[in-house]
Write a protein that holds these residues in place. Structure first.
Motif, PDB file in Angstrom:
ATOM      1  N   ARG A   1       0.838  -1.208   0.000  1.00  0.00           N
ATOM      2  CA  ARG A   1       0.000   0.000   0.000  1.00  0.00           C
ATOM      3  C   ARG A   1       0.871   1.256   0.000  1.00  0.00           C
ATOM      4  N   LEU A   2       1.928   1.252   0.779  1.00  0.00           N
ATOM      5  CA  LEU A   2       2.791   2.431   0.845  1.00  0.00           C
ATOM      6  C   LEU A   2       3.605   2.613  -0.435  1.00  0.00           C
ATOM      7  N   ILE A   3       4.041   1.517  -1.019  1.00  0.00           N
ATOM      8  CA  ILE A   3       4.721   1.588  -2.318  1.00  0.00           C
ATOM      9  C   ILE A   3       3.782   2.217  -3.352  1.00  0.00           C
ATOM     10  N   ALA A   4       2.549   1.770  -3.352  1.00  0.00           N
ATOM     11  CA  ALA A   4       1.575   2.263  -4.327  1.00  0.00           C
ATOM     12  C   ALA A   4       1.269   3.746  -4.118  1.00  0.00           C
ATOM     13  N   ARG A   5       1.453   4.222  -2.902  1.00  0.00           N
ATOM     14  CA  ARG A   5       1.217   5.637  -2.615  1.00  0.00           C
ATOM     15  C   ARG A   5       2.436   6.500  -2.933  1.00  0.00           C
ATOM     16  N   GLY A   6       3.513   5.857  -3.394  1.00  0.00           N
ATOM     17  CA  GLY A   6       4.676   6.608  -3.823  1.00  0.00           C
ATOM     18  C   GLY A   6       5.750   6.813  -2.776  1.00  0.00           C
ATOM     19  N   TYR A   7       5.654   6.113  -1.651  1.00  0.00           N
ATOM     20  CA  TYR A   7       6.656   6.243  -0.604  1.00  0.00           C
ATOM     21  C   TYR A   7       7.976   5.609  -1.048  1.00  0.00           C
ATOM     22  N   ALA A   8       9.092   6.234  -0.680  1.00  0.00           N
ATOM     23  CA  ALA A   8      10.411   5.639  -0.896  1.00  0.00           C
ATOM     24  C   ALA A   8      10.659   4.573   0.163  1.00  0.00           C
ATOM     25  N   TYR A   9      11.612   3.682  -0.120  1.00  0.00           N
ATOM     26  CA  TYR A   9      11.904   2.604   0.823  1.00  0.00           C
ATOM     27  C   TYR A   9      12.250   3.151   2.208  1.00  0.00           C
TER      28      TYR A   9
END
Length: 240
Positions: free
Chosen positions: A189-197
């Motif tokens: 979900r966080l990856i899909a929201r554009g968060y960096a690692y």
């Protein structure tokens, strides 16, 4: 949850809005020791807040043991825990929740704001669900409201519950999503929201290397090639 020095504009602990006089015994269940320490510092000074932290636990087995031994009035419960998650704690503590004389009530406190997480723990018996962005003062007041039998939700999350229980139809099973662990869903979900690692690691209290491992596992399980495909996959399922 906000930094203890920022939640109320001072460096002191949170205070209950109704002032001194109230008292509630609480157990903290979260697999991140630093987060438990922060919550304890924020709300656990009993003279100011009325909250007495009587126990802590980092996984399902510890949680059930501590809750059974201390019989708190309210449990602050993380959704994602080693050993089966918050839902498993709720299942195993069902007799305590059903005690008419001394019920143990649960308030979910999680980084996740996913509809399936909210609905899962509410169906499991939790009295409310708030996210870790909550201020110390609001958390103290939420704890007391749950102690008194109220249902408490962060504003956006209440809609998930109303929608779920207003419908008589069971949500469709997504076999692809079911292949993922709860932690993998959070990372997805966080990856899909554009968060960096690095941002994901900070938000979930895990290392960047662990984030990378979770992303690799998600890509493998969903048979996707990169984070752009992951984002499209999550968006199509309204997980973002």
């Amino acid at each position: 949850m906000s930094d203890p020095t920022e939640a109320n504009g001072t460096a002191g602990p949170a205070e209950a809005a109704d002032g001194p006089g109230r008292h509630v015994r609480v157990v903290l269940v979260d697999d991140h020791r630093m987060f438990r320490t922060g919550v304890q510092a924020e709300i656990g000074q009993t003279e100011q807040t009325g909250v007495e932290v009587v126990g802590e636990a980092a996984d399902v087995d510890q949680a059930v043991t501590v809750i059974t031994a201390t019989r708190p009035e309210v449990v602050l419960l993380d959704v994602h825990l080693p050993g089966g998650g918050g839902v498993e704690v709720l299942r195993r503590c069902a007799p305590l929740m059903g005690d008419t004389e001394q019920p143990v009530r649960f308030l979910a406190l999680s980084v996740s704001d996913a509809a399936e997480d909210v609905i899962g723990v509410i169906r499991g018996g939790a009295r409310g669900y708030v996210t870790k962005t909550i201020t110390g003062t609001d958390l103290v007041n939420s704890i007391f409201r749950v102690q008194e039998g109220d249902a408490v939700f962060s504003p956006r999350l209440a809609g998930f519950v109303l929608d779920a229980f207003a419908s008589t139809d069971a949500p469709p099973v997504d076999e692809d999503l079911d292949r993922l662990t709860q932690r993998e869903r959070e990372v997805l979900r966080l990856i899909a929201r554009g968060y960096a690692y690095k941002e994901i690691a900070k938000q979930l209290y895990i290392s960047v290397k662990t984030v990378e491992s979770h992303v690799s596992a998600v890509l493998r399980k969903l048979q996707l090639s990169n984070r752009h495909e992951l984002t499209r996959w999550a968006t199509a399922r309204r997980l973002v």
